[in-house]
Every structure is written in C-alpha cells, then in structure tokens.
Motif scaffolding. Structure first.
Motif, PDB file in Angstrom:
ATOM      1  N   ALA A 154     -70.351  40.857  61.408  1.00 54.18           N
ATOM      2  CA  ALA A 154     -70.309  41.226  59.992  1.00 54.18           C
ATOM      3  C   ALA A 154     -68.872  41.163  59.498  1.00 54.18           C
ATOM      4  O   ALA A 154     -67.981  41.769  60.091  1.00 54.18           O
ATOM      5  CB  ALA A 154     -70.861  42.634  59.800  1.00 54.18           C
ATOM      6  N   GLY A 155     -68.647  40.418  58.415  1.00 56.87           N
ATOM      7  CA  GLY A 155     -67.313  40.291  57.843  1.00 56.87           C
ATOM      8  C   GLY A 155     -67.002  41.433  56.899  1.00 56.87           C
ATOM      9  O   GLY A 155     -67.831  41.811  56.080  1.00 56.87           O
ATOM     10  N   THR A 156     -65.782  41.968  57.000  1.00 48.29           N
ATOM     11  CA  THR A 156     -65.383  43.078  56.135  1.00 48.29           C
ATOM     12  C   THR A 156     -64.253  42.691  55.187  1.00 48.29           C
ATOM     13  O   THR A 156     -63.791  43.523  54.425  1.00 48.29           O
ATOM     14  CB  THR A 156     -64.918  44.293  56.972  1.00 48.29           C
ATOM     15  OG1 THR A 156     -63.784  43.896  57.769  1.00 48.29           O
ATOM     16  CG2 THR A 156     -66.030  44.799  57.853  1.00 48.29           C
ATOM     17  N   GLY A 157     -63.827  41.437  55.229  1.00 52.03           N
ATOM     18  CA  GLY A 157     -62.743  40.988  54.358  1.00 52.03           C
ATOM     19  C   GLY A 157     -63.220  40.778  52.937  1.00 52.03           C
ATOM     20  O   GLY A 157     -64.409  40.943  52.621  1.00 52.03           O
ATOM     21  N   PRO A 158     -62.311  40.394  52.054  1.00 53.96           N
ATOM     22  CA  PRO A 158     -62.666  40.144  50.653  1.00 53.96           C
ATOM     23  C   PRO A 158     -63.762  39.080  50.546  1.00 53.96           C
ATOM     24  O   PRO A 158     -63.672  38.029  51.169  1.00 53.96           O
ATOM     25  CB  PRO A 158     -61.369  39.641  50.028  1.00 53.96           C
ATOM     26  CG  PRO A 158     -60.283  40.058  50.964  1.00 53.96           C
ATOM     27  CD  PRO A 158     -60.900  40.166  52.311  1.00 53.96           C
ATOM     28  N   GLY A 159     -64.798  39.365  49.812  1.00 54.41           N
ATOM     29  CA  GLY A 159     -65.896  38.422  49.638  1.00 54.41           C
ATOM     30  C   GLY A 159     -66.720  38.225  50.898  1.00 54.41           C
ATOM     31  O   GLY A 159     -67.408  37.225  51.053  1.00 54.41           O
ATOM     32  N   GLY A 160     -66.643  39.152  51.843  1.00 58.41           N
ATOM     33  CA  GLY A 160     -67.413  39.038  53.081  1.00 58.41           C
ATOM     34  C   GLY A 160     -66.757  38.145  54.122  1.00 58.41           C
ATOM     35  O   GLY A 160     -67.396  37.744  55.086  1.00 58.41           O
ATOM     36  N   ARG A 161     -65.482  37.833  53.938  1.00 55.92           N
ATOM     37  CA  ARG A 161     -64.784  36.974  54.901  1.00 55.92           C
ATOM     38  C   ARG A 161     -64.725  37.648  56.268  1.00 55.92           C
ATOM     39  O   ARG A 161     -64.594  38.856  56.381  1.00 55.92           O
ATOM     40  CB  ARG A 161     -63.367  36.670  54.428  1.00 55.92           C
ATOM     41  CG  ARG A 161     -63.344  35.753  53.255  1.00 55.92           C
ATOM     42  CD  ARG A 161     -61.920  35.355  52.921  1.00 55.92           C
ATOM     43  NE  ARG A 161     -61.922  34.409  51.836  1.00 55.92           N
ATOM     44  CZ  ARG A 161     -61.377  34.617  50.654  1.00 55.92           C
ATOM     45  NH1 ARG A 161     -60.765  35.744  50.407  1.00 55.92           N
ATOM     46  NH2 ARG A 161     -61.441  33.700  49.729  1.00 55.92           N
ATOM     47  N   LEU A 162     -64.803  36.812  57.284  1.00 50.14           N
ATOM     48  CA  LEU A 162     -64.759  37.279  58.656  1.00 50.14           C
ATOM     49  C   LEU A 162     -63.313  37.301  59.130  1.00 50.14           C
ATOM     50  O   LEU A 162     -62.654  36.261  59.179  1.00 50.14           O
ATOM     51  CB  LEU A 162     -65.609  36.349  59.528  1.00 50.14           C
ATOM     52  CG  LEU A 162     -65.904  36.800  60.937  1.00 50.14           C
ATOM     53  CD1 LEU A 162     -66.643  38.129  60.930  1.00 50.14           C
ATOM     54  CD2 LEU A 162     -66.751  35.763  61.630  1.00 50.14           C
ATOM     55  N   LEU A 163     -62.806  38.476  59.456  1.00 49.09           N
ATOM     56  CA  LEU A 163     -61.424  38.662  59.878  1.00 49.09           C
ATOM     57  C   LEU A 163     -61.343  38.798  61.391  1.00 49.09           C
ATOM     58  O   LEU A 163     -62.340  39.119  62.052  1.00 49.09           O
ATOM     59  CB  LEU A 163     -60.844  39.913  59.223  1.00 49.09           C
ATOM     60  CG  LEU A 163     -60.957  40.017  57.701  1.00 49.09           C
ATOM     61  CD1 LEU A 163     -60.473  41.377  57.224  1.00 49.09           C
ATOM     62  CD2 LEU A 163     -60.166  38.899  57.054  1.00 49.09           C
ATOM     63  N   LYS A 164     -60.144  38.612  61.949  1.00 46.73           N
ATOM     64  CA  LYS A 164     -59.997  38.732  63.400  1.00 46.73           C
ATOM     65  C   LYS A 164     -60.291  40.162  63.856  1.00 46.73           C
ATOM     66  O   LYS A 164     -60.786  40.362  64.958  1.00 46.73           O
ATOM     67  CB  LYS A 164     -58.614  38.272  63.853  1.00 46.73           C
ATOM     68  CG  LYS A 164     -57.463  39.113  63.401  1.00 46.73           C
ATOM     69  CD  LYS A 164     -56.149  38.557  63.903  1.00 46.73           C
ATOM     70  CE  LYS A 164     -54.984  39.425  63.463  1.00 46.73           C
ATOM     71  NZ  LYS A 164     -53.726  38.931  63.976  1.00 46.73           N
ATOM     72  N   GLU A 165     -60.037  41.149  63.001  1.00 46.97           N
ATOM     73  CA  GLU A 165     -60.352  42.526  63.333  1.00 46.97           C
ATOM     74  C   GLU A 165     -61.860  42.718  63.494  1.00 46.97           C
ATOM     75  O   GLU A 165     -62.312  43.480  64.350  1.00 46.97           O
ATOM     76  CB  GLU A 165     -59.826  43.489  62.254  1.00 46.97           C
ATOM     77  CG  GLU A 165     -58.319  43.561  62.170  1.00 46.97           C
ATOM     78  CD  GLU A 165     -57.708  42.441  61.325  1.00 46.97           C
ATOM     79  OE1 GLU A 165     -58.439  41.668  60.684  1.00 46.97           O
ATOM     80  OE2 GLU A 165     -56.475  42.330  61.326  1.00 46.97           O
ATOM     81  N   ASP A 166     -62.641  42.010  62.668  1.00 45.54           N
ATOM     82  CA  ASP A 166     -64.099  42.080  62.762  1.00 45.54           C
ATOM     83  C   ASP A 166     -64.579  41.528  64.100  1.00 45.54           C
ATOM     84  O   ASP A 166     -65.459  42.104  64.753  1.00 45.54           O
ATOM     85  CB  ASP A 166     -64.763  41.300  61.619  1.00 45.54           C
ATOM     86  CG  ASP A 166     -64.386  41.838  60.251  1.00 45.54           C
ATOM     87  OD1 ASP A 166     -64.158  43.058  60.131  1.00 45.54           O
ATOM     88  OD2 ASP A 166     -64.322  41.028  59.308  1.00 45.54           O
ATOM     89  N   VAL A 167     -63.983  40.414  64.520  1.00 49.69           N
ATOM     90  CA  VAL A 167     -64.367  39.796  65.792  1.00 49.69           C
ATOM     91  C   VAL A 167     -63.970  40.702  66.950  1.00 49.69           C
ATOM     92  O   VAL A 167     -64.751  40.919  67.880  1.00 49.69           O
ATOM     93  CB  VAL A 167     -63.737  38.396  65.941  1.00 49.69           C
ATOM     94  CG1 VAL A 167     -64.096  37.786  67.281  1.00 49.69           C
ATOM     95  CG2 VAL A 167     -64.176  37.486  64.810  1.00 49.69           C
TER      96      VAL A 167
END
Length: 186
Positions: A154-167
């Motif tokens: 699940a991406g938590t960045g702006p607009g649902g972007r997938l960030l390295k923190e999410d991974v």
C-alpha cells in the motif's frame, strides 16, 4: 521536421532520471507544451513538455529506463498527421478529420450529440493507474531486491505513490509474520 524530446536539467546535483510513464501513445498527436512523459528521480518528479505540436513518431526510452540529463527520449514530427483521434465523432469521415486544421477537433465535439463525450474511453487510463500504483525509483529498487510486487504494498505517498518506506514496512511485516511460523516451539 522531427523535434527531439530531451531530458531536461531537473536540479544541480541530479545527473540521471528514470522514465516513469509515457503520457502520450506512439502515433498520437500532441499540442505545444503538452506533458508527454513523466520522469522521476529520488528528489523530484517532472513532466516533460512537448517542444512542438505534432505527432509522437519515435519513443527512444522505455518506461523504467535510466537516462542522463540531455538524452533523447523521443521525437515529435511537426509535419506528420495523426490517425483519427478518439475525440472526433464517428459521423465525421476520417479524411475530413485528417485534413481538418488543428482548431477543428476543439469545435467538433460542440456539433456532436451530447452523449458523444461520454462514449470516449476516458475511464481506461484511470483504471490502469488504479491497478498499477506509481512507484518511486528507490521503492522500485527495493521491490526488485525483495522480490515483492508493487500491487502487494500500500502506497502512502502523495496520490498513493509507493515510497521506499512503504516497501521497507511491508518487508518488515512480512518477515515478522513468517518468522514465528518457521521458528521451532521452545
């Protein structure tokens, strides 16, 4: 005459970019300053604008490619004529749509029935972006290293972007969930 679409300078310390997404399909017509391709770095995302109005005739960099600043992404031919765009009503003959001036497609929908704009397949790109989240370059590398699919995180960045923190969070949770199951009972 074909005009090159080049990777712009996006920052003083940024020397390379990743091709994130082509916003215009090969063979499609583009307007001057229309966003054509999205580039990503670890610091910034940037849309590259069309340097001229015309038809996208060549794509030299595929999605996911790493390029240096100044590299050629593709070419736009200002003299080429695109195939009939989807926004032209079916009642307009293809030869009339091809020979119409650039301002004609803007006025064509006004003479079309009110239901014509609803039949344009606009929801397709929205559903494609909902299926495949935008993955930041650092996150893409972590996904590849961990062997995880982008759709599983699940991406938590702006607009649902997938960030390295999410991974990193997903990998940590997966490791924690599987560790007790494989550990012998004490």
């Amino acid at each position: 005459m074909a005009e090159d679409i080049k990777v712009p300078s996006v920052g003083e310390s940024i020397n390379e970019v990743y091709v994130s997404e082509w916003l215009v399909a090969l063979g499609s017509s583009v307007d001057l300053d229309q966003p054509v391709v999205t580039l990503e770095t670890d610091k910034v995302n940037v849309d590259v604008l069309a340097p001229v109005a015309g038809v996208l005739t060549e794509v030299l960099a595929a999605k996911g490619d790493t390029l240096e600043v100044g590299a050629i992404l593709g070419r736009i031919d200002a003299a080429a004529v695109a195939s009939v765009p989807a926004s032209v009503p079916a009642s307009v003959p293809a030869s009339a749509a091809e020979s119409a001036p650039a301002s004609a497609p803007a006025s064509a929908p006004a003479s079309a029935p009110e239901s014509a704009p609803a039949s344009v397949p606009a929801p397709a790109p929205a559903s494609a972006s909902a299926v495949a989240p935008r993955v930041m370059p650092a996150a893409a590398r972590m996904l590849a290293d961990a062997g995880v699919q982008a759709g599983d995180v699940a991406g938590t960045g702006p607009g649902g972007r997938l960030l390295k923190e999410d991974v990193a969070r997903h990998v940590a949770q997966s490791t924690a969930a599987s560790a007790p199951a494989t550990a012998p009972a004490a």
